[in-house]
Design a protein around this motif. Structure first.
Motif, short mmCIF file in Angstrom:
data_model
loop_
_atom_site.label_atom_id
_atom_site.label_comp_id
_atom_site.label_asym_id
_atom_site.label_seq_id
_atom_site.Cartn_x
_atom_site.Cartn_y
_atom_site.Cartn_z
N ALA A 256 122.96 90.16 -23.92
CA ALA A 256 123.16 91.40 -23.61
C ALA A 256 122.47 92.41 -24.17
N GLN A 257 121.70 91.94 -25.41
CA GLN A 257 120.78 93.04 -26.00
C GLN A 257 119.52 93.03 -25.40
N GLU A 258 119.00 91.93 -24.84
CA GLU A 258 117.83 91.86 -24.14
C GLU A 258 117.92 92.68 -22.76
N GLN A 259 119.10 92.68 -22.17
CA GLN A 259 119.21 93.30 -21.22
C GLN A 259 119.38 94.60 -21.25
N LEU A 260 119.96 95.05 -22.48
CA LEU A 260 120.04 96.41 -22.67
C LEU A 260 118.71 97.14 -22.59
N LEU A 261 117.84 96.64 -23.38
CA LEU A 261 116.32 96.96 -23.47
C LEU A 261 115.76 97.08 -21.89
N VAL A 262 115.86 96.11 -21.16
CA VAL A 262 115.32 96.27 -19.96
C VAL A 262 116.07 97.17 -19.01
N ASN A 263 117.30 97.58 -19.18
CA ASN A 263 118.00 98.43 -18.39
C ASN A 263 117.84 99.94 -18.51
N LYS A 264 117.49 100.00 -20.13
CA LYS A 264 117.24 101.41 -20.66
C LYS A 264 115.89 101.72 -19.95
N ASP A 265 114.87 100.83 -19.97
CA ASP A 265 113.67 101.10 -19.36
C ASP A 265 113.58 101.34 -17.83
N ALA A 266 114.65 100.45 -17.24
CA ALA A 266 114.95 100.71 -15.63
C ALA A 266 115.38 102.10 -15.41
N ILE A 267 116.21 102.83 -16.30
CA ILE A 267 116.70 103.95 -15.83
C ILE A 267 115.60 105.02 -16.02
N SER A 268 114.94 105.00 -17.04
CA SER A 268 113.81 106.12 -17.05
C SER A 268 112.83 105.97 -15.65
N GLN A 269 112.59 104.48 -15.40
CA GLN A 269 111.81 104.56 -14.10
C GLN A 269 112.44 105.10 -13.00
N ALA A 270 113.69 104.57 -12.92
CA ALA A 270 114.42 105.03 -11.54
C ALA A 270 114.62 106.62 -11.34
N GLU A 271 114.91 107.14 -12.70
CA GLU A 271 115.02 108.62 -12.54
C GLU A 271 113.68 109.35 -12.37
N ARG A 272 112.79 108.61 -12.82
CA ARG A 272 111.32 109.17 -12.28
C ARG A 272 111.18 109.05 -11.00
N GLY A 273 111.47 107.83 -10.45
CA GLY A 273 111.18 107.61 -8.91
C GLY A 273 112.14 108.40 -8.15
N TYR A 274 113.29 108.75 -8.53
CA TYR A 274 114.46 109.82 -7.75
C TYR A 274 113.55 111.06 -7.68
N GLU A 275 113.13 111.64 -8.87
CA GLU A 275 112.50 112.75 -8.49
C GLU A 275 111.19 112.98 -8.03
N ILE A 276 110.51 111.87 -7.88
CA ILE A 276 109.22 111.78 -6.87
C ILE A 276 109.76 111.98 -5.52
N ALA A 277 110.75 111.04 -5.06
CA ALA A 277 111.45 110.75 -3.96
C ALA A 277 112.08 112.15 -3.43
N LYS A 278 112.54 112.80 -4.27
CA LYS A 278 113.28 114.12 -3.98
C LYS A 278 112.22 115.03 -3.79
N VAL A 279 111.19 115.17 -4.38
CA VAL A 279 110.13 116.35 -4.01
C VAL A 279 109.41 115.91 -2.92
N ARG A 280 109.09 114.60 -2.73
CA ARG A 280 108.53 114.33 -1.45
C ARG A 280 109.13 114.41 -0.14
N TYR A 281 110.37 114.24 -0.34
CA TYR A 281 111.32 114.71 0.88
C TYR A 281 111.53 116.23 0.98
#
Length: 453
Positions: free
Chosen positions: A383-408
């Motif tokens: 779970a601790q390893e998954q926490l680190l992976v998911n925390k990094d995934a949140i930052s990347q997903a939020e950044r991807g959403y902002e880019i997709a939002k601007v593109r749309y």
């Protein structure tokens, strides 16, 4: 006419009473203050309302009195008795032939008087009694066992409260993530409707935006019901009324800083504090006391005694003319068991077999606890390893959403890209919350196995 008037009066009176009942109930609900709850407060409420702990406190008092009862057997005992005997037919004593001839041929003579009165005071004091001494020692072991059972109940209640409390926080955070996802979908729908009216986007984009909002509603409703059920379960564990409003003062992220790592060596040392093992140890000690008590039945016992007797006898009931005589005696009584049909030996053999069974149970329990500790540590690491992976995934997903939002919004991207990025961001947030919850529950399981209250 009069009947109609009376019937109207009764109806009005009934409505007034009913309104008063509703107002009373409403005022009681209005006066009920919300409960500000954190994990520390929840644990305190659960422990204060735990019936097992209250029963254990009463049981300790009972065993304490039982111990005092056993210790009282070491003190001198004093008793008094009185007896009146009416000799309807007196006892006789036969005389030898030579003495009978001197008495005119009478071969027996009556002894004593018709009325006999006896008063006795007796005292006894055990001097050497191995069985009694061992019984007193066993009472303290019984108290320790009750205390350990109460501690086990407290540990189990702590785990139940933590699991329920973390489940509520997980449901709350999941609901917040879904609310934000729905708000983003509604914002996208609003932008798409404006763009469609201006002829910038196609009807397909508008339909996709509406479908996206509709698809999120069932998940949101399910998460909302899940939160209500989690809160009801927590109220049930805390013995709180179902209509009690609760204000949670903590979020699941507040516990991310309390994450600790436990090494295998520390777990092995702390395993001795496991309540199941400690109860087995106390049960073994209790059987050992019982075995010593049984074996002590082979040993002699020594006690001191004393007795004072005050008595008289007479043929009539003229009490003033009675002659009372006192007598006293003291001594020692030694009791040595010689043979009792081997009942003590066979009973001792039974206890020895029971001891062997408990020793085997302890060994199996120790092996099982080691497996539980290792499983909990592995779950915490995963779970601790998954926490680190998911925390990094949140930052990347939020950044991807902002880019997709601007593109749309600028017309260079599609609504499919935007919906996909928004779904990825939502899933990343939910995965992070779930991994944090998994770690906390694994840590709670480890604390229970290690016997932490």
């Amino acid at each position: 006419m009069r009947k109609n008037v009376f019937s109207k009066i009764k109806r009005v009176s009934f409505l007034v009473c009913l309104l008063g009942v509703f107002q009373t109930g409403y005022s009681q609900q209005a006066n009920q203050e919300p409960l500000n709850l954190d994990l520390t407060t929840a644990l305190k409420i659960a422990h204060d309302n735990n019936p097992t702990i209250k029963i254990a406190e009463l049981e300790i008092q009972r065993v304490d009195y039982s111990k005092k009862e056993a210790m009282g057997n070491l003190l001198p005992s004093l008793s008094a008795s009185g007896q009146y005997t009416n000799s309807i037919m007196k006892s006789v004593m036969f005389m030898p032939e030579s003495f009978s001839a001197m008495m005119g041929g009478q071969k027996y003579m009556e002894i004593g008087y018709k009325n006999s009165y006896t008063g006795t005071v007796s005292a006894a004091l055990p001097l050497v009694n191995f069985s009694l001494w061992e019984q007193i020692k066993s009472k303290q072991n019984e108290i320790d066992l009750i205390l350990e059972k109460a501690r086990a109940s407290k540990i189990d209640m702590t785990k139940q409260v933590k699991d329920a409390y973390f489940a509520v926080l997980l449901a709350k955070n999941s609901l917040k993530v879904l609310e934000r996802s729905i708000n983003n979908a509604k914002e996208t729908l609003k932008t798409t409707e404006t763009s469609f009216e201006q002829g910038v986007v196609s009807e397909y984009d508008l339909i996709r935006a509406k479908v996206q909002v509709s698809n999120l509603n069932p998940t949101y409703i399910s998460a909302k019901n899940g939160l209500e059920l989690a809160i009801l379960q927590l109220k049930m564990i805390l013995s709180l009324p179902q209509d009690q409003e609760i204000v949670f003062l903590e979020n699941l992220e507040d516990f991310s800083g309390r994450i600790i790592s436990v090494s295998a060596a520390e777990s092995e040392r702390a395993a001795n504090n496991n309540s199941d093992i400690r109860q087995l140890d106390l049960n073994i000690a209790s059987l050992q006391h019982s075995l010593r008590m049984v074996n002590s039945q082979h040993l002699p016992s020594l006690s001191a005694f004393g007795q004072y007797t005050y008595q008289t006898q007479a043929e009539d009931f003229k009490f003033a003319d009675y002659n009372w005589v006192g007598s006293a005696a003291v001594g020692l009584q030694l009791s040595i068991p010689i043979f009792n049909g081997r009942t003590v030996v066979n009973k001792a053999k039974q206890l020895k077999i029971s001891l062997q069974e408990l020793e085997l149970q302890k060994q199996y329990a120790s092996d099982g606890i080691e497996l539980q500790i290792q499983a909990a540590i592995n779950s915490m690491k995963a779970a601790q390893e998954q926490l680190l992976v998911n925390k990094d995934a949140i930052s990347q997903a939020e950044r991807g959403y902002e880019i997709a939002k601007v593109r749309y919004q600028t017309g260079s991207g599609t609504i499919l890209e935007l919906n996909d990025s928004e779904l990825s961001m939502t899933q990343a947030n939910l995965n992070y919350q779930q991994s944090l919850y998994d770690f906390l529950t694994a840590q709670t399981n480890l604390e229970k196995v290690l016997g932490k209250e």
